[in-house]
Scaffold this motif. Structure first.
Motif, short mmCIF file in Angstrom:
data_model
loop_
_atom_site.label_atom_id
_atom_site.label_comp_id
_atom_site.label_asym_id
_atom_site.label_seq_id
_atom_site.Cartn_x
_atom_site.Cartn_y
_atom_site.Cartn_z
N UNK A 12 0.81 -1.21 0.00
CA UNK A 12 0.00 0.00 0.00
C UNK A 12 0.84 1.26 0.00
N UNK A 13 1.89 1.28 0.79
CA UNK A 13 2.77 2.45 0.84
C UNK A 13 3.52 2.62 -0.48
N UNK A 14 3.98 1.52 -1.06
CA UNK A 14 4.69 1.61 -2.33
C UNK A 14 3.78 2.11 -3.45
N UNK A 15 2.52 1.65 -3.46
CA UNK A 15 1.57 2.14 -4.46
C UNK A 15 1.30 3.63 -4.27
N UNK A 16 1.17 4.05 -3.02
CA UNK A 16 0.96 5.47 -2.71
C UNK A 16 2.16 6.30 -3.16
N UNK A 17 3.36 5.83 -2.86
CA UNK A 17 4.57 6.53 -3.25
C UNK A 17 4.67 6.65 -4.77
N UNK A 18 4.36 5.57 -5.48
CA UNK A 18 4.41 5.61 -6.95
C UNK A 18 3.39 6.60 -7.50
N UNK A 45 9.72 2.87 -7.52
CA UNK A 45 8.67 2.42 -6.60
C UNK A 45 7.77 1.39 -7.29
N UNK A 46 7.41 1.64 -8.53
CA UNK A 46 6.57 0.69 -9.27
C UNK A 46 7.31 -0.63 -9.49
N UNK A 47 8.59 -0.55 -9.80
CA UNK A 47 9.38 -1.77 -9.96
C UNK A 47 9.51 -2.55 -8.67
N UNK A 48 9.76 -1.86 -7.57
CA UNK A 48 9.88 -2.53 -6.28
C UNK A 48 8.55 -3.15 -5.86
N UNK A 49 7.44 -2.45 -6.14
CA UNK A 49 6.12 -2.99 -5.83
C UNK A 49 5.86 -4.26 -6.63
N UNK A 50 6.23 -4.26 -7.89
CA UNK A 50 6.05 -5.45 -8.72
C UNK A 50 6.86 -6.62 -8.18
N UNK A 51 8.11 -6.39 -7.84
CA UNK A 51 8.96 -7.45 -7.29
C UNK A 51 8.39 -7.96 -5.97
N UNK A 52 7.93 -7.05 -5.11
CA UNK A 52 7.37 -7.45 -3.82
C UNK A 52 6.12 -8.31 -4.00
N UNK A 53 5.24 -7.91 -4.89
CA UNK A 53 4.02 -8.69 -5.11
C UNK A 53 4.31 -10.05 -5.73
N UNK A 54 5.30 -10.13 -6.61
CA UNK A 54 5.68 -11.43 -7.19
C UNK A 54 6.25 -12.34 -6.11
N UNK A 55 7.09 -11.80 -5.25
CA UNK A 55 7.66 -12.62 -4.16
C UNK A 55 6.57 -13.12 -3.22
N UNK A 56 5.62 -12.24 -2.87
CA UNK A 56 4.54 -12.65 -1.97
C UNK A 56 3.69 -13.74 -2.61
N UNK A 57 3.42 -13.61 -3.91
CA UNK A 57 2.63 -14.62 -4.60
C UNK A 57 3.37 -15.96 -4.64
#
Length: 67
Positions: A12-18, A45-57
């Motif tokens: 949520x914070x990463x999406x807000x930052x982006x 921020x968008x790249x880090x959010x993508x990596x974070x969501x892929x890792x969580x999945x």
């Protein structure tokens, strides 16, 4: 002992930052250097959010498969 998690690493914070950074980059009232810096921040921020969501999945799939 569990590692204390920072709110800075939440999706949520990463999406807000982006979103804020993209908004600042698109603002024509800002100087060029601010728009470039904001665009760079938004991209990272968008790249880090993508990596974070892929890792969580991937972690959820691993747990669901019992491996």
């Amino acid at each position: 002992m569990a590692k204390k998690r920072s709110f800075l690493d939440t999706p949520g914070y990463l999406a807000f930052l982006a979103a804020v950074a993209f908004w600042a980059a698109a603002s024509s009232g800002s100087p060029l250097y601010v728009r470039v810096l904001a665009g760079t921040t938004a991209a990272f921020a968008a790249g880090h959010l993508t990596v974070l969501l892929i890792r969580r999945r991937r972690d959820r799939c691993t747990v669901a498969n019992g491996s």
